[in-house]
Design a protein around this motif. Structure first.
Motif, PDB file in Angstrom:
ATOM      1  N   ALA C  37       0.760  -0.938   0.186  1.00 15.57           N
ATOM      2  CA  ALA C  37      -0.028  -0.109  -0.077  1.00 15.57           C
ATOM      3  C   ALA C  37       0.880   1.269   0.001  1.00 15.57           C
ATOM      4  O   ALA C  37       0.387   2.366  -0.243  1.00 15.57           O
ATOM      5  CB  ALA C  37      -0.843   0.148   1.323  1.00 15.57           C
ATOM      6  N   ASP C  38       2.157   1.200   0.161  1.00 17.58           N
ATOM      7  CA  ASP C  38       2.924   2.345   0.684  1.00 17.58           C
ATOM      8  C   ASP C  38       3.916   2.948  -0.710  1.00 17.58           C
ATOM      9  O   ASP C  38       4.730   3.375  -0.303  1.00 17.58           O
ATOM     10  CB  ASP C  38       3.833   1.888   1.734  1.00 17.58           C
ATOM     11  CG  ASP C  38       4.662   0.853   1.546  1.00 17.58           C
ATOM     12  OD1 ASP C  38       5.495   0.350   2.438  1.00 17.58           O
ATOM     13  OD2 ASP C  38       4.616   0.111   0.280  1.00 17.58           O
ATOM     14  N   ASP C  39       3.582   2.407  -1.754  1.00 19.58           N
ATOM     15  CA  ASP C  39       4.526   2.593  -3.020  1.00 19.58           C
ATOM     16  C   ASP C  39       3.767   3.267  -4.152  1.00 19.58           C
ATOM     17  O   ASP C  39       4.488   3.854  -5.128  1.00 19.58           O
ATOM     18  CB  ASP C  39       4.811   1.329  -3.879  1.00 19.58           C
ATOM     19  CG  ASP C  39       6.002   0.543  -3.069  1.00 19.58           C
ATOM     20  OD1 ASP C  39       6.217   0.650  -2.056  1.00 19.58           O
ATOM     21  OD2 ASP C  39       6.229  -0.758  -3.362  1.00 19.58           O
ATOM     22  N   GLY C  40       2.773   4.029  -3.777  1.00 17.53           N
ATOM     23  CA  GLY C  40       2.107   4.864  -4.682  1.00 17.53           C
ATOM     24  C   GLY C  40       1.187   4.130  -5.685  1.00 17.53           C
ATOM     25  O   GLY C  40       0.821   4.466  -6.662  1.00 17.53           O
ATOM     26  N   VAL C  41       1.169   2.812  -5.375  1.00 18.97           N
ATOM     27  CA  VAL C  41       0.601   1.882  -6.440  1.00 18.97           C
ATOM     28  C   VAL C  41      -0.827   1.958  -6.571  1.00 18.97           C
ATOM     29  O   VAL C  41      -1.420   1.605  -5.195  1.00 18.97           O
ATOM     30  CB  VAL C  41       1.191   0.493  -6.572  1.00 18.97           C
ATOM     31  CG1 VAL C  41       0.276  -0.487  -7.304  1.00 18.97           C
ATOM     32  CG2 VAL C  41       2.513   0.395  -6.787  1.00 18.97           C
ATOM     33  N   LEU C 124       0.006   3.882 -11.597  1.00 21.55           N
ATOM     34  CA  LEU C 124       0.458   4.980 -10.523  1.00 21.55           C
ATOM     35  C   LEU C 124      -0.407   6.136 -11.106  1.00 21.55           C
ATOM     36  O   LEU C 124      -0.999   6.159 -11.997  1.00 21.55           O
ATOM     37  CB  LEU C 124       2.146   5.154 -10.683  1.00 21.55           C
ATOM     38  CG  LEU C 124       2.983   4.085 -10.432  1.00 21.55           C
ATOM     39  CD1 LEU C 124       4.147   4.004 -11.151  1.00 21.55           C
ATOM     40  CD2 LEU C 124       3.025   3.821  -8.898  1.00 21.55           C
ATOM     41  N   ALA C 125      -0.133   7.095 -10.061  1.00 20.53           N
ATOM     42  CA  ALA C 125      -1.098   8.265 -10.433  1.00 20.53           C
ATOM     43  C   ALA C 125      -0.458   9.003 -11.761  1.00 20.53           C
ATOM     44  O   ALA C 125      -1.553   9.341 -12.510  1.00 20.53           O
ATOM     45  CB  ALA C 125      -0.699   9.289  -9.154  1.00 20.53           C
TER      46      ALA C 125
END
Lengths: 85, 145, 145, 85
Positions: C37-41, C124-125
């Motif tokens: 959850a912490d990779d910006g994925v 990703l965003a």
């Protein structure tokens, strides 16, 4: 001084109880000396504690070698090698 | 997040896995030890040293958490009477990457065998016996030194 | 007992663990890989090579089963679209003793990274990208040779 | 002879399709030669297959090195290094 002594597993069964409070003489200053002294307290103690190579100990809940000091200790536990997990 | 429990009731691995997966790690490793059904063992009794056991397991989990930078670690060791098929022990580790989770999990279960005050007593058809320690367990625990 | 599945639906680890524990082994090791959850994925898409993937995983499980004399082995690799927190992969091994279960579990997940035709695409965003292989994965796979 | 060619991941995206059936000439006997030949079929193929160091292959669903034979093969897959698990 009063000392709580705990026994576990077959040591407990052989001694015939899980815990006792004893007041060993002042010259009993190590776990090994305590074991020697306890062996003289009853036939059950003698049988349970005869072979020190089969015994392990904890002083105030910390595992220690048998030559560790018990000076100032409140609790000493005697038991066979652990077999958990 | 360190979680150490010594239940007398069965271990709920599904709940425990869900709990540690909730820590947000990318990798979760687990190990479950079960009472084997194939050894003629009718029941297993797990004795422990109340107070000292909790402290030993907590120390073990903290050591692993620091060494492998774990996000979470769980150690659950059942005590009391069990029957074949029951879970004796459950260990789980959560880390960013798999190597840390796997190594820490192996470390915990190896060390648990030698560093925590548990004693196993097996009930067989011809009587009960205290389980003797295995030299292999000492070797396994030492490889982490 | 070898079990290989490539589901598009979420992996039910509780059911899978219950299943492999039922094999009567004394030791069960498992590994779960999750979308971090912490990779910006925002999402992860898992593409695979139908037919070839199943065969590769089956071969891998059989290799591990023979090498460590496993009682059971399970490999479940999810395919399709996932979001953070979802399980990507679940591997479990059952053996008489813990060393075999733990080593086989580590072998399976290491080899799965390099020996099976899966490709990850991260959303990703700022757009999507295909995940590049990690040199560390090749090293990890090679340590079992 | 008709050959099924499969593409995966970014190779599939760059070629613009996941599968095609081709009939390469008889002198195209290895994966590497097939890649060379495919690159001449369209600009998309040329772009997708330009850097062979980024490509891996399977012949009839077995991973192979790029110099492997495709003689008698029914299916060749071209794709980037795998990234599963």
């Amino acid at each position: 001084m009063a000392l709580d002594i705990l026994y576990f597993a077959w040591v407990r069964e052989a001694v015939g109880r899980g815990a006792e409070t004893r007041d060993p003489p002042a010259d009993v200053t190590t776990v090994a000396a305590l074991i020697d002294w306890l062996r003289r307290q009853s036939a059950a103690h003698e049988a349970a504690l005869a072979d020190v190579t089969r015994l392990r100990a904890a002083v105030d809940q910390q595992f220690v070698p048998l030559d560790a000091s018990i000076i100032g200790a409140r609790e000493v536990a005697l038991f066979p090698p652990v077999t958990g997990g | 997040m360190i979680r150490v429990i010594l239940p007398t009731a069965p271990i709920d691995v599904a709940a425990e896995l869900a709990h540690i997966e909730g820590a947000g790690a990318g990798a979760v490793a687990s190990f479950t030890g079960l009472v084997r059904a194939d050894d003629g063992v009718l029941a297993l009794e797990l004795e422990h040293y109340p107070g000292a056991t909790d402290a030993a397991l907590l120390r073990l989990a903290q050591t692993a958490a620091e060494r492998w930078q774990l996000i979470a670690a769980t150690i659950i060791h059942r005590v009391g009477r069990m029957v074949p098929g029951d879970r004796i022990v459950f260990v789980a580790t959560a880390a960013r990457h798999r190597a840390a989770a796997l190594d820490a999990c192996a470390f915990l279960i190896d060390r648990l065998k030698t560093d925590a005050p548990f004693w196993k007593r097996e009930e067989l058809a011809d009587g009960a016996r205290w389980v003797a320690p295995r030299a292999a367990d000492d070797d396994a625990a030492r490889r982490w030194e």
